[in-house]
Design an enzyme around this catalytic site. Structure first.
Site, PDB file in Angstrom:
ATOM      1  N   SER A 124       0.845  -1.200   0.000  1.00 41.82           N
ATOM      2  CA  SER A 124       0.000   0.000   0.000  1.00 41.82           C
ATOM      3  C   SER A 124       0.885   1.257   0.000  1.00 41.82           C
ATOM      4  CB  SER A 124      -0.960  -0.045   1.194  1.00 41.82           C
ATOM      5  OG  SER A 124      -1.972   0.914   1.065  1.00 41.82           O
ATOM      6  N   HIS A 159      -4.583  -1.816  -3.895  1.00 41.74           N
ATOM      7  CA  HIS A 159      -5.967  -2.136  -3.485  1.00 41.74           C
ATOM      8  C   HIS A 159      -6.963  -1.960  -4.633  1.00 41.74           C
ATOM      9  CE1 HIS A 159      -4.291  -2.160   0.496  1.00 41.74           C
ATOM     10  NE2 HIS A 159      -4.102  -0.849   0.524  1.00 41.74           N
TER      11      HIS A 159
END
Length: 230
Positions: A124, A159
């Protein structure tokens, strides 16, 4: 050899019972028991996040450690990091990560580590930080472009399948020329770069994929190798 392994999602923090991606990262080192250092800056050096790192990696054939900027282990942060084999950057607020790294000079240390052949990995925030630009929720509501370290060319969106707004926001930002074209990764996908070249894409989930998105908003699925048994 300069290597970066960027996770769109997954790993010990999202899939604690699925070791495929983190095992892959460890296996890229040429050391029999690699020294792996967790850098949880983006989470504000979360104690629980760091604990989950140790819970996983203490079971693996490696030497785990972590670097906290709120409780530094030493004044010589460069020396501490540059003797590691793998640096693993956690998720959280990418804008704060970049600001703190610059203040502490870690942006330069990370570049030196990369150039020395230390494997840089992360999830991330720990994925997008290596690119020229990334899609972030660091500002609060909504997703926005963020200028990052620029070790890797183009932009990155993690994501991609895990958060409903990721895909449409990435397409919109690129088509409006607010962010450079780049690579998006589903949760459970790792992008493995050697130098500037994306040489391999692996996944911990059979259905997880990576994609390039260009200025015309055209999305192209990339070949992804599932690390598990089918």
């Amino acid at each position: 050899m300069k290597q970066i392994i960027a996770l769109g999602g997954g790993g010990f923090s999202m899939e604690p019972d699925n070791p495929l991606l983190d095992s892959y990262i460890l296996n890229q080192s040429n050391k029999s028991k690699p020294k792996i250092c967790f850098v949880p800056t983006a989470s504000g050096d979360s104690d629980s996040y760091t604990s989950r790192f140790y819970q996983f990696f203490e079971q693996m054939n490696c030497e785990p450690s972590h670097l906290s900027l709120f409780k530094p282990p030493t004044r010589d942060l460069a020396g501490f990091l540059l003797e590691k084999d793998i640096i693993y950057v956690g998720g959280g607020n990418t804008k704060n990560l970049l600001a703190l790294w610059k203040e502490w000079g870690l942006d330069l240390v990370m570049k030196e580590a990369w150039e020395q052949g230390i494997i840089l990995a992360g999830i991330s925030a720990g994925s997008i930080c290596w690119f020229e630009e990334g899609v972030t929720d660091s500002y609060g509501d909504g997703l926005e472009p963020l200028t990052c370290l620029g070790f890797l060319q183009g932009s990155n969106c993690p994501h991609y399948d895990g958060e409903a707004e990721r895909r449409p926001s990435y397409h919109q930002l690129i088509s409006a020329a607010k962010i450079k074209p780049g690579v998006a990764a589903d949760d459970g996908v790792a992008l493995h770069y050697i130098g500037q070249e994306l040489t391999k894409i692996v996944s911990s989930r059979a259905s997880a994929k990576a994609y390039t998105v260009d200025f015309s908003s055209k999305e192209t699925e990339l070949q992804t190798e599932f690390l598990g048994s089918t």
